[in-house]
Write a protein that holds these residues in place. Sequence first.
Motif, PDB file in Angstrom:
ATOM      1  N   PRO A   1       4.402  19.144  -4.231  1.00  0.00           N
ATOM      2  CA  PRO A   1       4.971  19.366  -5.559  1.00  0.00           C
ATOM      3  C   PRO A   1       4.431  20.662  -6.151  1.00  0.00           C
ATOM      4  CG  PRO A   1       3.417  17.542  -5.572  1.00  0.00           C
ATOM      5  CD  PRO A   1       3.652  17.894  -4.150  1.00  0.00           C
ATOM      6  N   PRO A   2       5.265  21.385  -6.929  1.00  0.00           N
ATOM      7  CA  PRO A   2       4.812  22.668  -7.471  1.00  0.00           C
ATOM      8  C   PRO A   2       3.600  22.474  -8.358  1.00  0.00           C
ATOM      9  CG  PRO A   2       6.869  21.977  -8.486  1.00  0.00           C
ATOM     10  CD  PRO A   2       6.618  21.046  -7.352  1.00  0.00           C
ATOM     11  N   GLY A   3       2.670  23.374  -8.276  1.00  0.00           N
ATOM     12  CA  GLY A   3       1.489  23.286  -9.124  1.00  0.00           C
ATOM     13  C   GLY A   3       0.306  22.652  -8.431  1.00  0.00           C
TER      14      GLY A   3
ATOM     15  N   ALA B   1       3.191  17.557 -12.356  1.00  0.00           N
ATOM     16  CA  ALA B   1       3.266  18.960 -11.963  1.00  0.00           C
ATOM     17  C   ALA B   1       4.541  19.579 -12.499  1.00  0.00           C
ATOM     18  CB  ALA B   1       3.199  19.085 -10.449  1.00  0.00           C
TER      19      ALA B   1
ATOM     20  N   GLU C   1       2.265  29.983  -6.162  1.00  0.00           N
ATOM     21  CA  GLU C   1       0.899  30.370  -5.833  1.00  0.00           C
ATOM     22  C   GLU C   1       0.498  31.595  -6.662  1.00  0.00           C
ATOM     23  OE1 GLU C   1       0.374  30.418  -1.595  1.00  0.00           O
ATOM     24  OE2 GLU C   1      -1.513  31.512  -1.774  1.00  0.00           O
TER      25      GLU C   1
ATOM     26  N   LEU D   1       2.278   2.029  -3.251  1.00  0.00           N
ATOM     27  CA  LEU D   1       1.228   2.571  -4.106  1.00  0.00           C
ATOM     28  C   LEU D   1       1.099   4.079  -3.888  1.00  0.00           C
ATOM     29  CD1 LEU D   1      -1.040   1.825  -6.098  1.00  0.00           C
ATOM     30  CD2 LEU D   1      -2.570   1.657  -4.143  1.00  0.00           C
ATOM     31  N   PHE D   2       1.053   4.442  -2.583  1.00  0.00           N
ATOM     32  CA  PHE D   2       0.966   5.868  -2.256  1.00  0.00           C
ATOM     33  C   PHE D   2       2.153   6.631  -2.815  1.00  0.00           C
ATOM     34  CE2 PHE D   2      -2.712   6.848  -0.198  1.00  0.00           C
ATOM     35  CZ  PHE D   2      -3.059   5.936   0.774  1.00  0.00           C
TER      36      PHE D   2
ATOM     37  N   ASN E   1       3.685  24.776   1.000  1.00  0.00           N
ATOM     38  CA  ASN E   1       3.889  25.011  -0.431  1.00  0.00           C
ATOM     39  C   ASN E   1       5.202  24.433  -0.908  1.00  0.00           C
ATOM     40  OD1 ASN E   1       1.574  26.254  -1.150  1.00  0.00           O
ATOM     41  ND2 ASN E   1       2.283  28.289  -0.551  1.00  0.00           N
ATOM     42  N   TYR E   2       6.207  24.425  -0.021  1.00  0.00           N
ATOM     43  CA  TYR E   2       7.500  23.893  -0.415  1.00  0.00           C
ATOM     44  C   TYR E   2       7.498  22.368  -0.424  1.00  0.00           C
ATOM     45  CZ  TYR E   2       9.778  28.404  -0.318  1.00  0.00           C
ATOM     46  OH  TYR E   2      10.154  29.671  -0.595  1.00  0.00           O
TER      47      TYR E   2
ATOM     48  N   VAL F   1       2.072  12.460  -9.380  1.00  0.00           N
ATOM     49  CA  VAL F   1       1.583  13.821  -9.206  1.00  0.00           C
ATOM     50  C   VAL F   1       2.732  14.808  -9.354  1.00  0.00           C
ATOM     51  CG1 VAL F   1       0.616  15.456  -7.562  1.00  0.00           C
ATOM     52  CG2 VAL F   1      -0.400  13.195  -7.809  1.00  0.00           C
TER      53      VAL F   1
ATOM     54  N   ALA G   1       7.592  32.212  -4.960  1.00  0.00           N
ATOM     55  CA  ALA G   1       8.521  31.103  -5.187  1.00  0.00           C
ATOM     56  C   ALA G   1       7.787  29.785  -5.350  1.00  0.00           C
ATOM     57  CB  ALA G   1       9.504  31.024  -4.031  1.00  0.00           C
ATOM     58  N   SER G   2       6.699  29.602  -4.610  1.00  0.00           N
ATOM     59  CA  SER G   2       6.015  28.307  -4.654  1.00  0.00           C
ATOM     60  C   SER G   2       5.043  28.218  -5.821  1.00  0.00           C
ATOM     61  CB  SER G   2       5.253  28.091  -3.351  1.00  0.00           C
ATOM     62  OG  SER G   2       4.177  28.996  -3.274  1.00  0.00           O
TER      63      SER G   2
ATOM     64  N   THR H   1       7.462  33.862  -0.582  1.00  0.00           N
ATOM     65  CA  THR H   1       7.248  32.413  -0.670  1.00  0.00           C
ATOM     66  C   THR H   1       6.084  32.104  -1.596  1.00  0.00           C
ATOM     67  OG1 THR H   1       6.122  32.700   1.417  1.00  0.00           O
ATOM     68  CG2 THR H   1       8.234  31.590   1.475  1.00  0.00           C
TER      69      THR H   1
ATOM     70  N   VAL I   1       4.450  36.808   3.643  1.00  0.00           N
ATOM     71  CA  VAL I   1       4.313  35.600   2.827  1.00  0.00           C
ATOM     72  C   VAL I   1       4.501  35.878   1.334  1.00  0.00           C
ATOM     73  CG1 VAL I   1       2.718  34.569   4.476  1.00  0.00           C
ATOM     74  CG2 VAL I   1       1.802  35.760   2.506  1.00  0.00           C
TER      75      VAL I   1
ATOM     76  N   LYS J   1       0.828  -1.191   0.000  1.00  0.00           N
ATOM     77  CA  LYS J   1       0.000   0.000   0.000  1.00  0.00           C
ATOM     78  C   LYS J   1       0.877   1.260   0.000  1.00  0.00           C
ATOM     79  CE  LYS J   1      -2.625   0.654   3.439  1.00  0.00           C
ATOM     80  NZ  LYS J   1      -3.122  -0.073   4.572  1.00  0.00           N
TER      81      LYS J   1
ATOM     82  N   VAL K   1       1.951   7.082  -6.520  1.00  0.00           N
ATOM     83  CA  VAL K   1       0.963   8.107  -6.865  1.00  0.00           C
ATOM     84  C   VAL K   1       1.539   9.497  -6.635  1.00  0.00           C
ATOM     85  CG1 VAL K   1      -1.224   9.150  -6.179  1.00  0.00           C
ATOM     86  CG2 VAL K   1      -1.076   6.706  -6.516  1.00  0.00           C
TER      87      VAL K   1
ATOM     88  N   VAL L   1       2.923  28.851   4.236  1.00  0.00           N
ATOM     89  CA  VAL L   1       4.206  29.035   3.572  1.00  0.00           C
ATOM     90  C   VAL L   1       4.941  27.716   3.366  1.00  0.00           C
ATOM     91  CG1 VAL L   1       6.446  30.110   3.763  1.00  0.00           C
ATOM     92  CG2 VAL L   1       4.432  31.357   4.460  1.00  0.00           C
TER      93      VAL L   1
ATOM     94  N   PHE M   1      -9.227   4.736  -5.380  1.00  0.00           N
ATOM     95  CA  PHE M   1      -8.386   4.566  -6.564  1.00  0.00           C
ATOM     96  C   PHE M   1      -9.155   4.037  -7.763  1.00  0.00           C
ATOM     97  CE2 PHE M   1      -4.662   4.811  -3.711  1.00  0.00           C
ATOM     98  CZ  PHE M   1      -4.042   5.830  -4.401  1.00  0.00           C
TER      99      PHE M   1
END
Lengths: 338, 427
Positions: free
Chosen positions: B285-287, A17, A94, A5-6, B281-282, A13, A91-92, A88, A85, A2, A9, B278, B192
């Motif tokens: 994963p980005p996005g 991304a 957002e 699997l996580f 976000n790091y 992702v 940078a992230s 950041t 904020v 399990k 995944v 903050v 899933f």
Amino acid sequence: MKKSLFLSVAAIVGFTAGVAAAGTLDDTIARGHVKCGVSTGSPGFSGVDDSGKNVGFDVDYCRALAAAIFNDPMAVKFTPLSSSVRFTALASGEVDILARNTTWTYSRDTDLKQTFLGVTYYDGQGFMAKTSLGVSSTLELDGATICIQVGTTTELNLADYFKANGMTYEPLPTSDNAESKQQYLAGACDAYTTDASALHGTRINMENPDDHIVLPEIVSKEPLGPLVRHGDDQWADVGRWVLNALVIAEEKGITSANIDSFADSKDAEIHRLLGTGDDDMMAMMGMPKDGMYNAIKHVGNYGEIFERNLGATSGINIERGVNNSWTNGGILYSPPFR
Amino acid sequence: MSNISFVREKAIPQSPPPITESNSIRWIRQNLFSGWLNSLLTILSVYFIYICLRDFIPWAYGGIWTAGSIRECLDINPDVACFSVIGARWRQLLFGFYPSEEYWRPILTFILLFVSIAPILIPRFIKYFWFSLIYPGLAVWLLWGGSIWPVFSIYLALVFGALGFFIAKNQLRFSSGFSLLIGFVSVVVYFFFIAGPFITLFKYILPINLMFIESLQFGGFLLSMIVGFSGIAASFPIGILLALGRQSDLPLVKMICVGFIEFIRGVPLITLLFVASVLLNYFLPPGTSFDIIIRVIIMVTIFSAAYMAEVIRGGLAALPVGQHEASAALGLSYWQAQRLIIMPQALKISIPGIVNTFIGLFKDTTLVSIISLLDPVGLASLIRADQKWNGIYWELYVAIGLLFFVCCFGMSQYSQYLERKLKTDNS
């Protein structure tokens, strides 16, 4: 099993991304709106009107950017960011661009890995004093009590300035602009100091604005401008040249109202800028040919944006001063559009 | 010798008490002027109240409601409140930037909140407890909108998990622990393999949609309510589990619970909020966008759960050990004893502490303005960023303070009612 699997995944992702974050401009076009970080409230620069619409000088810059990309100034998602904020959030991912009256400094440019796109507004630290005090220059404030926000660069600038001019002062520390104003109005200090743009906005809404004067001297450099993440030069170019286009438009006298009358202009640079000639300059950035035309048409040139948000029509009444085109005695000077 | 004997033949009619013993004067004498010290204190207090209200009452009562900007207010009368800002911005203070044509959704959610807590609080409505269970999902769907099916599928996942658990336990006769694992695996399997197609299918054949509202548009008191009440609802059960875990005989469970409680209690809430806004976000994963409101709710929940655990542990510690022994002697299992004997008494004792934590949590939601969420306090500075209202401080803070006071006072009054009803003095 399990667990693996996580993990897989999570890896998928992360991978998708990572692929998606290839180019900010492409992502933005695919998404359909610009992700713009603005201040949580700074008079004239970023705020909301009574109907809940974002307004302000920084807001209008992002709207111009959106108009250039999408021909729609409303295709922006504004994220209010507090000063703690903001970097950041950029940078992230957002937000993709930060138009949040941020001072362009060396360490922010290099150490924090950001790219400043230019200067939208040359701010600086100023002083407000009561008219009854009878001073007309900061240099006459020798021995005065001055309200100052603690822990800010303004505090250090103040010390430097008075020392350099061989003057003394009595500091009265406050926690924020609101407290400075209250102490100043209560007569606890002779003058108070913060960024000049904020002083103007505060003064206008005092009980009797004419009892107070913003002294002409500016004692520090606070060049405010939009910034993006390091490493995506195409996106930085888009942001930089939209800003430059707004400045050039004012220089050439192009406004949102008269822009269509330049279709048969003799000036080749105007045709390159507005995409009305044969050259498709904007293709070099991967932008629509009439991008700058749309930006100016929807939002106006730099002067219009300034007037609407900071000038007389806004009620804040800041003079153009150095924030004027170099042809009008200011220091706004864009590289040529060619 | 004359006869001076006198026999009264009927009772004297009752005369009114002396003026100094009449109700109001007696009350004042006994309560306010019973000695020179108390008289002095009374006079000082009255003077103090007068000082406080002398300026406030004319300022607030004469407040201007109709001006279009602070400039107009100042021109009319600079010495009174400029409540026009409340008139112009009350929608933003209450709902943030929620679209005005959708206001019925948060209002309905708010009304249903009371419907959903009724079964928990009033015994004769307990048969409607199912509504309390579906309320969280319903509220999420009403507030954020979009399709109903993703929310529905989460409930379906819980049904799947429960089904897996009961089949394993009752049909296949596995142990509780192993059945729990099977229940968990069935939830994972559901997410899933079944959830995706299910949502797609039902979105197609039965589209039930509300306009989707982004988290960025939430703000004002609505945001405080969402964060506050989600935190309250979620931290209570977690707090109970942590309190039980801390008293557990299993060293691992005990260590985890103690570590969690002590760590979270040792960290200021604002630090956790910064982690939410903050740091996460790091790590992600980005996005990937993990909704900021949900991040904040999680942080607020674990923060108040740690406090809640200690409050409830106080209640548990107050119970005589005989209660545990008696329930064991009756042959009740651990969970039966907790449910029927221990918890009802421990929670009853803890009510003041629990409500105290709730009120504290609710007020702490104003801290989210520091991480740029627009709760009422954050909105106040945003409203001042409009030059029309630049320079308004007191009016906004008075209005926000009043909103919070009404809510917190309501909670406090309710807890006192509950205490009287449950009579916690054990007498």
